[in-house]
Each structure stands twice: as C-alpha cells, then as structure tokens.
Design a protein around this motif. Structure first.
Motif, short mmCIF file in Angstrom:
data_model
loop_
_atom_site.label_atom_id
_atom_site.label_comp_id
_atom_site.label_asym_id
_atom_site.label_seq_id
_atom_site.Cartn_x
_atom_site.Cartn_y
_atom_site.Cartn_z
N ARG A 1 0.74 -1.37 0.00
CA ARG A 1 0.36 0.46 -0.15
C ARG A 1 1.00 1.64 -0.12
O ARG A 1 0.33 2.59 -1.07
CB ARG A 1 -0.75 0.10 1.19
CG ARG A 1 -1.62 1.29 0.83
CD ARG A 1 -3.02 1.09 2.26
NE ARG A 1 -2.44 1.83 3.21
CZ ARG A 1 -2.59 1.73 4.18
NH1 ARG A 1 -3.86 0.78 4.81
NH2 ARG A 1 -1.86 2.18 5.14
N HIS B 1 2.79 1.86 -3.39
CA HIS B 1 2.00 2.73 -4.27
C HIS B 1 1.44 3.86 -4.18
O HIS B 1 1.48 4.64 -5.52
CB HIS B 1 0.57 1.22 -3.56
CG HIS B 1 0.12 0.20 -5.14
ND1 HIS B 1 -0.49 0.61 -6.09
CD2 HIS B 1 0.15 -0.70 -4.40
CE1 HIS B 1 -0.58 -1.06 -6.42
NE2 HIS B 1 -0.23 -1.34 -5.35
N GLU B 2 1.47 4.64 -3.27
CA GLU B 2 0.97 5.97 -3.06
C GLU B 2 2.27 6.84 -2.87
O GLU B 2 2.01 8.01 -3.39
CB GLU B 2 0.95 6.34 -1.03
CG GLU B 2 -0.12 5.32 -0.62
CD GLU B 2 -0.20 5.65 1.07
OE1 GLU B 2 1.08 6.16 1.77
OE2 GLU B 2 -1.39 5.24 1.59
N ASN C 1 4.41 0.14 -9.43
CA ASN C 1 3.85 -0.77 -9.76
C ASN C 1 3.96 -1.88 -8.88
O ASN C 1 4.83 -2.38 -8.91
CB ASN C 1 3.74 -1.29 -11.24
CG ASN C 1 2.82 -2.16 -11.65
OD1 ASN C 1 2.23 -3.08 -10.71
ND2 ASN C 1 2.26 -2.62 -12.45
#
Length: 194
Positions: free
Chosen positions: A41, A44-45, A49
C-alpha cells in the motif's frame, strides 16, 4: 549499478530501493513484490507498480525481467532453492539477479552465544536464523544447478555500531552482522538440472 531494462525487486518493502532505481537511466520499468500488504500500500502511494506476493512463488509470467534484485536480507525468510528457481523463470536470457542477505549464522548471534557459554548460561545448542545461507559451497552449487553463472559472491561484515545502542538498550552487538552479497546471471541455452 547493473540494473537495466525491466527490473523487479523481490521484498521491496516500502520502496526505498525502488526510489533509487527510479533515477537509473538504463531502467525502463520498475516492479515490486512484497508479502506485506502495508508495504504494498505504501509503495503504491509512492507511485510504484507493486503487488502482494512471495519470492518462492512469483506472480509473473516467464522471461519478463532484465534484472531482479532483493536487498536488505529479504531472502533470509525464503527457501533459497525455490527463490532461485522462481527468479530464473521470470528473468530474460542473460538477465541479472543481484541480492544481499544474511548469513545463516550472523556474527551477533555467534558472539552472544560465545559470551553465554563463557558465563555458563547457554542452556541450548547454538541455532542460526531461518533461511539465510549456511554453507557457501552448497549455495554455489545451488546457483549453478538453478541455471545461474556466478558473477560475484562474497561475505561482508556489516558494522553499524552505535554507542547509543549500548546506553539505551544495552545491546552491544545489535548492529553487527554478516551479509552475503551476490550477482548472478541467467545462463542461456544450457540444460537445467532437475
């Protein structure tokens, strides 16, 4: 330094090395895989990818990456033969696998055990960490059997000794370890052992 083309980091954590790869001109795409949902997570922020997965069963098609890396001891938690097999599958012919992991018997544990034996407080036999590399000769054979050529393989003594460790936590050896650092290349057109 050897990263190029499409790169995968196994055990990417929160993306510290992915950030460094982002600035390498020869790198065209960056992917990551980690077993921690929170790490995935966070990366991703940061715009990477990254997917949740395990190095012992990589969720990618065969022959898609030019380079695979695994740093900061991530492979210590994995079965080396499974990891080598999975990395071999996802690497393109001639691709590079660069890693840094702990030796099975870190210096910190060896020193602590010797002190305990000296003080006669060692009540059980010495045990290494799960995973890691126990025997360099066997590891080299595993690399060759998995279809890799060894470009570079050596142990490094990591001394991140901070006086505050002793003062605050009383852990004199908490930042002393031995690491195994290696660069392997996928060998092209040779039969693999079963």
């Amino acid at each position: 330094k050897r990263a190029y083309g499409d790169v995968l980091e196994v055990g990417c954590g929160e993306g510290r090395f992915l950030m460094k790869l982002k600035n390498v001109e020869r790198v065209t795409s960056i992917r990551g895989v980690d077993i921690s949902w929170l790490a995935v997570r966070k990366t991703h922020e940061l715009g990477f990818n990254v997917i949740m997965g395990n190095g012992e069963r990589l969720p990618f098609k065969n022959k898609v990456f030019d380079a695979v890396m695994s740093a900061n001891g991530a492979p210590k938690e994995m079965n080396w033969e499974l990891l080598l097999s999975e990395v071999y599958k996802v690497l393109k012919p001639g691709g590079i696998f660069a890693f840094d992991t702990y030796n099975k018997y870190p210096l910190k544990r060896i020193v602590e055990y010797k002190i305990m034996r000296f003080l006669k407080n060692a009540n059980k036999p010495f045990e290494g960490i799960y995973g890691g590399v126990e025997n360099m000769k066997d590891f080299k054979e595993s690399c060759l059997k998995s279809g890799f050529e060894i470009i570079s393989l050596y142990s490094v003594l990591s001394l991140r000794f901070l006086p505050c460790e002793i003062l605050l936590r009383g852990e004199m050896f908490s930042q002393i370890d031995t690491h195994l650092v290696g660069i392997l290349r996928k060998i092209v057109n040779i039969p693999r052992y079963s």
